[in-house]
Scaffold this motif. Structure first.
Motif, short mmCIF file in Angstrom:
data_model
loop_
_atom_site.label_atom_id
_atom_site.label_comp_id
_atom_site.label_asym_id
_atom_site.label_seq_id
_atom_site.Cartn_x
_atom_site.Cartn_y
_atom_site.Cartn_z
N PHE A 6 0.81 -1.26 0.04
CA PHE A 6 0.08 0.11 0.05
C PHE A 6 0.87 1.19 0.06
CE2 PHE A 6 -2.80 -3.40 1.81
CZ PHE A 6 -3.90 -3.11 0.94
N GLY A 7 2.16 1.18 -0.07
CA GLY A 7 2.97 2.20 -0.36
C GLY A 7 3.06 3.13 0.87
N ARG A 8 2.89 2.62 2.15
CA ARG A 8 2.73 3.39 3.26
C ARG A 8 4.32 3.82 3.60
NH1 ARG A 8 -1.96 5.57 5.00
NH2 ARG A 8 -3.76 4.50 4.52
N LYS A 9 4.59 4.89 4.17
CA LYS A 9 5.88 5.16 4.60
C LYS A 9 5.72 4.68 6.12
CE LYS A 9 6.64 9.46 2.10
NZ LYS A 9 6.79 10.95 2.18
N ARG A 10 6.98 4.77 6.66
CA ARG A 10 7.48 4.05 7.84
C ARG A 10 6.25 4.32 9.04
NH1 ARG A 10 12.93 5.25 10.85
NH2 ARG A 10 13.81 4.65 8.87
N ALA A 11 6.03 5.44 9.40
CA ALA A 11 5.15 6.08 10.52
C ALA A 11 3.89 5.54 10.23
CB ALA A 11 5.27 7.42 10.63
N GLU A 12 3.21 5.52 8.73
CA GLU A 12 2.13 5.03 8.53
C GLU A 12 1.79 3.72 8.48
OE1 GLU A 12 1.70 7.12 4.41
OE2 GLU A 12 0.42 8.63 5.48
N ALA A 13 2.75 3.03 8.04
CA ALA A 13 2.80 1.60 8.27
C ALA A 13 2.72 1.13 9.62
CB ALA A 13 4.11 0.72 7.42
N ALA A 14 3.49 1.81 10.36
CA ALA A 14 3.40 1.59 12.02
C ALA A 14 2.00 1.74 12.55
CB ALA A 14 4.49 2.44 12.84
N VAL A 15 1.37 2.71 12.07
CA VAL A 15 -0.20 2.80 12.48
C VAL A 15 -0.96 1.57 12.09
CG1 VAL A 15 -2.31 4.29 12.07
CG2 VAL A 15 -0.10 5.26 12.53
N GLY A 16 -0.75 1.10 10.64
CA GLY A 16 -1.43 -0.03 10.19
C GLY A 16 -1.24 -1.30 10.89
N GLY A 17 0.47 -1.24 11.28
CA GLY A 17 0.60 -2.58 12.20
C GLY A 17 0.10 -2.41 13.67
N MET A 18 0.06 -1.23 14.24
CA MET A 18 -0.78 -1.09 15.47
C MET A 18 -2.28 -1.48 15.33
SD MET A 18 -0.82 2.12 18.05
CE MET A 18 -1.49 2.03 19.71
N ALA A 19 -2.97 -0.96 14.12
CA ALA A 19 -4.29 -1.29 14.18
C ALA A 19 -4.57 -2.64 13.83
CB ALA A 19 -4.72 -0.58 12.65
N SER A 20 -3.61 -3.41 13.30
CA SER A 20 -3.56 -5.00 13.10
C SER A 20 -3.58 -5.56 14.17
CB SER A 20 -2.71 -5.35 11.91
OG SER A 20 -2.84 -4.58 10.78
N GLY B 102 9.91 7.89 12.03
CA GLY B 102 9.21 8.06 10.63
C GLY B 102 8.84 9.46 10.47
N THR B 103 8.53 10.33 11.38
CA THR B 103 7.98 11.54 11.21
C THR B 103 8.91 12.55 11.66
OG1 THR B 103 7.11 11.70 13.39
CG2 THR B 103 5.62 10.97 11.77
N GLN B 104 10.05 12.30 12.45
CA GLN B 104 11.22 13.49 12.90
C GLN B 104 12.51 12.97 12.71
OE1 GLN B 104 9.97 16.35 13.69
NE2 GLN B 104 8.19 16.05 13.95
N GLY B 105 12.69 11.75 12.09
CA GLY B 105 13.99 11.06 11.96
C GLY B 105 14.94 11.41 11.11
N GLY B 106 14.51 12.51 10.18
CA GLY B 106 15.30 12.83 9.25
C GLY B 106 16.58 13.55 9.51
N GLY B 107 17.48 13.95 8.76
CA GLY B 107 18.80 14.47 9.18
C GLY B 107 19.69 13.58 9.24
N SER B 108 20.90 13.91 10.13
CA SER B 108 22.12 13.18 10.22
C SER B 108 21.81 11.89 11.23
CB SER B 108 23.26 13.74 10.94
OG SER B 108 22.77 14.35 12.38
N ALA B 109 22.67 10.82 11.04
CA ALA B 109 22.49 9.75 11.81
C ALA B 109 22.50 10.03 13.32
CB ALA B 109 23.52 8.58 11.59
#
Length: 329
Positions: free
Chosen positions: A90-104, A149-156
């Motif tokens: 379903f092309g979900r990004k990490r955070a949205e897929a986490a919501v799907g996993g939680m809903a499941s 997934g929502t704030q994790g951009g940027g440097s390692a």
């Protein structure tokens, strides 16, 4: 008859409070920002208070019971499947897929699991363990995925710093950790503190259901979190319904079947323990999935529709489980 009465008494508050929220949203009684304000209240204030009270008075050693291993196996497998399906199909990004996993895989153990367990099983001791398992183990994993997934951009280094400081920034995890510390130290808090947390925490579930009802009428004014995902990344209304159908099938069918396979043929648990594991696994999606999605500014359509649809379907699956595995079968 007793089992059916338990189901109806457990489901009634869900439908009534959600309907009240919908009516309030449709009439504009609470204003345009009501969903946003109530959602923040639940996530930042009421839910942490409820979790702190629950965890501080618990004994997490109960997780070592084989019944919890069976429930945990079903939860882990189905949550991972929900996450993987969201990412791959379903092309979900990490955070949205986490919501799907939680809903499941995240069950409505509090306001529905407790009355069902009391009437069908005779006590709610196993449900209490399920609540703690979800609070202490499942929620931190989901919230870590949401945060990264929502704030994790940027440097390692920045991503690592956010992960290490997340417990301080996230009120749900912080309240749970404080509760663990109080429980481990054997502290007895003043009655004024515990009673205040009890009163405040009692507002979490009804307010979350009111907020869910508000979202059924329309999203918040800024349009960021209350919208469906139709049209985003190539998905549309049909794909949205298919995704909700997959999540609901995982939640109400696959999860209890996996729990039954582990509890019965694999671990050979006594019949009453198998019934407890399957009943708790067949509970519908908790409204927490919607609250988390809304708090992180994600699409709430999947979580919201999964809560509503799984609650409807679970009336059938719970009744069947109680009939097929109950002592009167």
């Amino acid at each position: 008859m007793a089992a059916m009465h338990a189901l109806l008494s457990g489901f009634a508050p869900i439908w009534i409070l959600t309907a009240i929220g919908y009516a309030a949203g449709r009439s504009g009684l609470l204003g345009a920002q009501a969903e946003s304000v109530l959602g923040r209240f639940v996530f930042h204030v009421a839910m942490p208070a409820a979790l702190f009270t629950m965890v501080s008075g618990s004994r997490p050693a109960a997780f070592a019971h084989p019944s919890m291993a069976a429930f945990a196996a079903g939860t882990a497998l189905v949550t991972a499947l929900g996450y993987a399906v969201g990412r791959r199909y379903f092309g979900r990004k990490r955070a949205e897929a986490a919501v799907g996993g939680m809903a499941s895989g995240y069950v409505n153990s509090a306001n529905l699991g407790i009355p069902v367990a009391v009437h069908v099983l005779g006590d709610a001791s196993f449900v209490a363990q399920v609540i703690l398992f979800q609070v202490l183990l499942v929620s931190p994993v989901i919230l870590t995925l949401l945060d990264s997934g929502t704030q994790g951009g940027g440097s390692a280094g920045g991503g690592l710093r956010r992960m290490l400081t997340m417990p301080v920034r996230n009120p749900v995890i912080m309240a749970s950790l404080l509760g663990v510390a109080v429980s481990a130290a054997g502290l007895r808090l003043p009655a004024a503190v515990t009673h205040s947390c009890d009163v405040l925490g009692a507002a979490a579930v009804p307010t979350a259901l009111i907020t869910l009802g508000l979202s059924l009428h329309g999203g918040p004014a800024d349009g960021t979190a209350g919208t469906d995902r139709a049209g985003a990344e190539g998905t549309g209304p049909v794909t949205g319904r298919v995704e909700v159908g997959v999540v609901v099938a995982l939640k109400t069918l696959v999860q209890p079947l996996v729990a039954f396979a582990v509890a019965g043929p694999l671990l050979h648990l006594p019949d009453h323990q198998v019934l407890a594991v399957v009943l708790c696994s067949a509970l519908p999606t908790a409204q927490n999935a919607y609250i988390y999605a809304r708090q992180y500014g994600l699409d709430t359509g999947l979580a919201r529709n999964s809560v509503v649809a799984s609650t409807l379907v679970s009336m059938v699956t719970l009744s069947f489980a109680a009939w097929a595995l109950g002592p009167s079968r």
